[in-house]
Design a protein around this motif. Structure first.
Motif, PDB file in Angstrom:
ATOM      1  N   TRP A   1       0.859  -1.168   0.000  1.00 19.05           N
ATOM      2  CA  TRP A   1       0.000   0.000   0.000  1.00 19.05           C
ATOM      3  C   TRP A   1       0.903   1.228   0.000  1.00 19.05           C
ATOM      4  O   TRP A   1       2.006   1.191   0.547  1.00 19.05           O
ATOM      5  N   GLU A   2       0.461   2.301  -0.623  1.00 14.43           N
ATOM      6  CA  GLU A   2       1.230   3.546  -0.666  1.00 14.43           C
ATOM      7  C   GLU A   2       0.337   4.690  -0.249  1.00 14.43           C
ATOM      8  O   GLU A   2      -0.831   4.748  -0.627  1.00 14.43           O
ATOM      9  N   VAL A   3       0.887   5.600   0.532  1.00 18.41           N
ATOM     10  CA  VAL A   3       0.129   6.755   0.996  1.00 18.41           C
ATOM     11  C   VAL A   3       1.059   7.969   1.004  1.00 18.41           C
ATOM     12  O   VAL A   3       2.269   7.831   1.143  1.00 18.41           O
ATOM     13  N   GLU A   4       0.487   9.136   0.846  1.00 21.07           N
ATOM     14  CA  GLU A   4       1.243  10.378   0.921  1.00 21.07           C
ATOM     15  C   GLU A   4       0.764  11.129   2.161  1.00 21.07           C
ATOM     16  O   GLU A   4      -0.431  11.218   2.415  1.00 21.07           O
ATOM     17  N   THR A   5       1.717  11.632   2.947  1.00 21.32           N
ATOM     18  CA  THR A   5       1.352  12.422   4.125  1.00 21.32           C
ATOM     19  C   THR A   5       1.874  13.841   3.960  1.00 21.32           C
ATOM     20  O   THR A   5       2.866  14.075   3.273  1.00 21.32           O
TER      21      THR A   5
ATOM     22  N   THR B   1       1.911  11.919   9.445  1.00 18.21           N
ATOM     23  CA  THR B   1       2.771  10.738   9.517  1.00 18.21           C
ATOM     24  C   THR B   1       2.560  10.022  10.845  1.00 18.21           C
ATOM     25  O   THR B   1       2.466   8.797  10.897  1.00 18.21           O
TER      26      THR B   1
ATOM     27  N   LEU C   1      -0.736   8.135  10.766  1.00 14.94           N
ATOM     28  CA  LEU C   1      -0.596   6.881  10.033  1.00 14.94           C
ATOM     29  C   LEU C   1       0.001   5.815  10.951  1.00 14.94           C
ATOM     30  O   LEU C   1      -0.482   4.677  11.005  1.00 14.94           O
TER      31      LEU C   1
ATOM     32  N   ARG D   1      -2.573   4.551  13.397  1.00 12.14           N
ATOM     33  CA  ARG D   1      -3.526   3.623  12.761  1.00 12.14           C
ATOM     34  C   ARG D   1      -2.888   2.261  12.503  1.00 12.14           C
ATOM     35  O   ARG D   1      -3.533   1.229  12.657  1.00 12.14           O
TER      36      ARG D   1
ATOM     37  N   ARG E   1       5.913  17.031   2.622  1.00 17.22           N
ATOM     38  CA  ARG E   1       5.218  15.854   2.080  1.00 17.22           C
ATOM     39  C   ARG E   1       6.142  14.639   2.016  1.00 17.22           C
ATOM     40  O   ARG E   1       7.310  14.771   1.655  1.00 17.22           O
TER      41      ARG E   1
ATOM     42  N   ARG F   1       6.117  10.330   0.830  1.00 17.18           N
ATOM     43  CA  ARG F   1       5.476   9.150   0.251  1.00 17.18           C
ATOM     44  C   ARG F   1       5.901   7.986   1.137  1.00 17.18           C
ATOM     45  O   ARG F   1       7.097   7.773   1.371  1.00 17.18           O
TER      46      ARG F   1
ATOM     47  N   ARG G   1       5.592   3.930   1.628  1.00 18.79           N
ATOM     48  CA  ARG G   1       5.248   2.648   1.026  1.00 18.79           C
ATOM     49  C   ARG G   1       5.278   1.578   2.109  1.00 18.79           C
ATOM     50  O   ARG G   1       6.264   1.463   2.841  1.00 18.79           O
TER      51      ARG G   1
ATOM     52  N   ILE H   1      -7.645  -2.135   6.318  1.00 16.95           N
ATOM     53  CA  ILE H   1      -7.758  -1.111   5.282  1.00 16.95           C
ATOM     54  C   ILE H   1      -8.975  -1.358   4.381  1.00 16.95           C
ATOM     55  O   ILE H   1      -9.620  -0.435   3.925  1.00 16.95           O
TER      56      ILE H   1
END
Length: 154
Positions: free
Chosen positions: A6-10, A16, A19, A22, A134, A136, A138, A153
């Protein structure tokens, strides 16, 4: 073996940390979180979030660069290892990592790429700078952590 990525941008440290908080809800005793990324990318920030999610006072969490390992008590113990200054793989053996891999808590390892061996079942977190605020992030999980993360998720 179940695997999940899964990939997310904070944007900003707070995102961060959130995340990490969670992710902590998916973790169980014996889980290993292997963190990689450039210096200052946000590895310790994510560990602060893990700590908060595990019921640890996150104010206590700082990079353990000079002591290598910090232990925090919470819903689950959090073992926070920073391998930045560990150049000798033999020194790793002296830490007794196997005990932490099998331990009753969660092991978060910063600079995990410097560890000569990691358990097959783990959550890998790679943090990449995009700009000043910002990131990314992974995530790649294998085994039981992958299944729990995927269920959470989904």
């Amino acid at each position: 073996m179940v695997s999940f990525s899964w990939e997310v941008e904070t944007i900003g440290e707070e995102a961060t940390e959130t995340l990490g908080e969670r992710l902590a809800s998916c973790l169980q005793p014996g889980d290993v979180v292997a963190l990689s990324g450039e210096l200052g990318a946000g590895k310790t920030c994510l560990v602060r979030g893990l700590a908060r999610g595990l019921g640890v006072d996150d104010v206590l969490v700082a990079s353990p660069s000079f002591t290598l390992l910090h232990e925090y008590e919470g819903r689950l113990p959090l073992y926070h290892l920073d391998c930045y200054r560990l150049a000798d793989p033999e020194a790793m053996a002296e830490l007794g990592l196997d005990d932490y891999f099998q331990g009753g808590g969660v092991l978060a390892i910063e600079w995990a790429e410097r560890v000569p061996y990691l358990p097959e079942e783990r959550l890998e977190v790679v943090i990449e700078w995009l700009d000043e605020s910002r990131r990314r992030i992974r995530l790649a999980a294998r085994g039981a952590p992958a299944q729990r993360l995927q269920e959470k998720i989904a």
